[in-house]
Design a protein around this motif. Structure first.
Motif, mmCIF file in Angstrom:
data_model
loop_
_atom_site.group_PDB
_atom_site.id
_atom_site.type_symbol
_atom_site.label_atom_id
_atom_site.label_comp_id
_atom_site.label_asym_id
_atom_site.label_seq_id
_atom_site.Cartn_x
_atom_site.Cartn_y
_atom_site.Cartn_z
ATOM 1 N N GLY A 49 11.820 25.341 -9.334
ATOM 2 C CA GLY A 49 12.074 26.476 -8.445
ATOM 3 C C GLY A 49 12.390 26.055 -7.022
ATOM 4 O O GLY A 49 12.758 26.895 -6.192
ATOM 5 N N PHE A 50 12.284 24.771 -6.733
ATOM 6 C CA PHE A 50 12.535 24.273 -5.377
ATOM 7 C C PHE A 50 13.884 23.551 -5.330
ATOM 8 O O PHE A 50 14.203 22.767 -6.225
ATOM 9 N N SER A 51 14.637 23.808 -4.256
ATOM 10 C CA SER A 51 15.956 23.171 -4.150
ATOM 11 C C SER A 51 15.863 21.748 -3.623
ATOM 12 O O SER A 51 16.750 20.934 -3.872
ATOM 13 N N HIS A 52 14.817 21.457 -2.859
ATOM 14 C CA HIS A 52 14.655 20.125 -2.276
ATOM 15 C C HIS A 52 13.218 19.642 -2.491
ATOM 16 O O HIS A 52 12.273 20.441 -2.491
ATOM 17 N N ILE A 53 13.098 18.338 -2.647
ATOM 18 C CA ILE A 53 11.766 17.746 -2.851
ATOM 19 C C ILE A 53 11.635 16.489 -1.998
ATOM 20 O O ILE A 53 12.628 15.839 -1.654
ATOM 21 N N TYR A 54 10.391 16.200 -1.649
ATOM 22 C CA TYR A 54 10.085 14.909 -1.024
ATOM 23 C C TYR A 54 9.797 13.900 -2.128
ATOM 24 O O TYR A 54 9.020 14.193 -3.050
ATOM 25 N N LEU A 55 10.386 12.736 -1.999
ATOM 26 C CA LEU A 55 10.001 11.597 -2.836
ATOM 27 C C LEU A 55 9.272 10.601 -1.947
ATOM 28 O O LEU A 55 9.763 10.251 -0.864
ATOM 29 N N LEU A 56 8.110 10.163 -2.404
ATOM 30 C CA LEU A 56 7.407 9.065 -1.740
ATOM 31 C C LEU A 56 7.411 7.896 -2.702
ATOM 32 O O LEU A 56 7.155 8.078 -3.905
ATOM 33 N N TYR A 57 7.726 6.739 -2.214
ATOM 34 C CA TYR A 57 7.966 5.605 -3.107
ATOM 35 C C TYR A 57 7.648 4.299 -2.396
ATOM 36 O O TYR A 57 7.468 4.265 -1.160
ATOM 37 N N ALA A 58 7.599 3.245 -3.176
ATOM 38 C CA ALA A 58 7.341 1.916 -2.620
ATOM 39 C C ALA A 58 8.665 1.209 -2.356
ATOM 40 O O ALA A 58 9.526 1.149 -3.243
ATOM 41 N N PHE A 59 8.811 0.677 -1.151
ATOM 42 C CA PHE A 59 9.944 -0.212 -0.854
ATOM 43 C C PHE A 59 9.597 -1.554 -1.505
ATOM 44 O O PHE A 59 9.143 -2.488 -0.837
ATOM 45 N N HIS A 60 9.781 -1.639 -2.811
ATOM 46 C CA HIS A 60 9.246 -2.797 -3.547
ATOM 47 C C HIS A 60 9.998 -4.091 -3.246
ATOM 48 O O HIS A 60 9.492 -5.164 -3.550
ATOM 49 N N LEU A 61 11.194 -3.987 -2.686
ATOM 50 C CA LEU A 61 11.944 -5.205 -2.373
ATOM 51 C C LEU A 61 12.030 -5.460 -0.871
ATOM 52 O O LEU A 61 12.887 -6.227 -0.426
ATOM 53 N N SER A 62 11.161 -4.824 -0.091
ATOM 54 C CA SER A 62 11.158 -5.130 1.346
ATOM 55 C C SER A 62 10.485 -6.483 1.557
ATOM 56 O O SER A 62 9.602 -6.870 0.787
ATOM 57 N N GLU A 63 10.939 -7.168 2.572
ATOM 58 C CA GLU A 63 10.429 -8.523 2.814
ATOM 59 C C GLU A 63 9.804 -8.590 4.194
ATOM 60 O O GLU A 63 10.457 -8.290 5.187
ATOM 61 N N GLY A 64 8.539 -8.988 4.218
ATOM 62 C CA GLY A 64 7.872 -9.197 5.488
ATOM 63 C C GLY A 64 7.597 -7.894 6.213
ATOM 64 O O GLY A 64 7.892 -6.812 5.739
ATOM 65 N N CYS A 65 6.992 -8.045 7.355
ATOM 66 C CA CYS A 65 6.617 -6.865 8.126
ATOM 67 C C CYS A 65 6.514 -7.297 9.583
ATOM 68 O O CYS A 65 5.771 -8.222 9.905
#
Ligand SMILES: C[S@@+](CC[C@H](N)C(=O)[O-])C[C@H]1O[C@@H](n2cnc3c(N)ncnc32)[C@H](O)[C@@H]1O
Length: 147
Positions: A49-65
Motif C-alpha cells: 500500500g506504500f509507494s515508497h519505502i526505506y531500505l536499510l542495508y550493509a555497505f558490505h564492500l566498503s573499505e576502511g573508515c
C-alpha cells in the motif's frame, strides 16, 4: 557496546562496480529486486500500500573508515557524519526507493543506488507526515545542489 544485526534479505541490482553505481536514489532510474528471506516474509503484509519505502542495508564492500571524507558531490573534505559516504564505523546505508510491486517475498523497486548482492537489514514505509521537513538547511550540500 556491540550489537549484532540479522540480515533479512538481499538487494539485487544491475550494478557490479561501485564507480558505476548511482550515488543516490533521486539520481537513479534503475530497477532492482529486494529478496526478503522467507522467514521474514510475513512482515511484508500491507507494505504494497506504500509507494515508497526505506531500505536499510550493509555497505558490505566498503573499505576502511575515516572520520573526514570527501563526499561524492564535493571536492572538499567534510566530517563523515555530515555526509552519506559508505565508509563508516557502522557501514549502514539508507535509501528511499519506489515500490513498484510485491510478489510474495520479492519487492520490485525503482531508484536503486546499491551494488548487487547488498545485504538487507530492514525495510520501513516512507510516510511524508513522519518524514518530510520543509524548514531545512543542507549545509555544504546547499551550494552543490544548485550546480
Ligand atoms: C553515496 S552512497 C549513498 C547510499 C545511500 N543512499 C545512503 O545515503 O546511505 C552510494 C554509493 O555507495 C557505494 N555502494 C553501493 N552499494 C555498496 C555496497 N554494498 N558496499 C559498498 N559500497 C556500496 C556506491 O559507490 C554508491 O554509488
Amino acid at each position: 557496546m556491540e550489537y549484532t544485526l540479522k540480515q533479512i534479505g538481499v538487494i539485487h541490482s544491475p550494478f557490479r562496480d561501485k564507480a558505476q553505481t548511482p550515488i543516490q536514489p533521486n539520481r537513479s532510474q534503475a530497477r532492482g529486486q529486494v529478496e526478503v528471506f522467507p522467514e521474514y516474509a510475513p512482515g511484508l503484509q500491507d507494505l504494497e500500500g506504500f509507494s515508497h519505502i526505506y531500505l536499510l542495508y550493509a555497505f558490505h564492500l566498503s573499505e576502511g573508515c575515516a572520520l573526514r571524507v570527501q563526499p561524492f558531490l564535493d571536492d572538499e573534505e567534510h566530517g563523515l557524519f555530515a555526509t552519506r559516504h559508505p565508509c563508516r564505523p557502522n557501514p549502514i546505508g539508507l535509501s528511499v526507493v519506489r515500490l513498484l510491486a510485491r510478489r510474495d517475498n520479492v519487492l520490485d523497486i525503482e531508484g536503486v543506488d546499491v551494488l548487487d548482492g547488498t545485504p538487507l537489514l530492514d525495510i520501513k514505509p516512507y510516510v511524508p507526515d513522519f518524514d518530510v521537513r520543509t524548514d531545512v538547511k543542507t549545509g555544504w550540500y546547499a551550494q552543490r545542489s544548485k550546480e
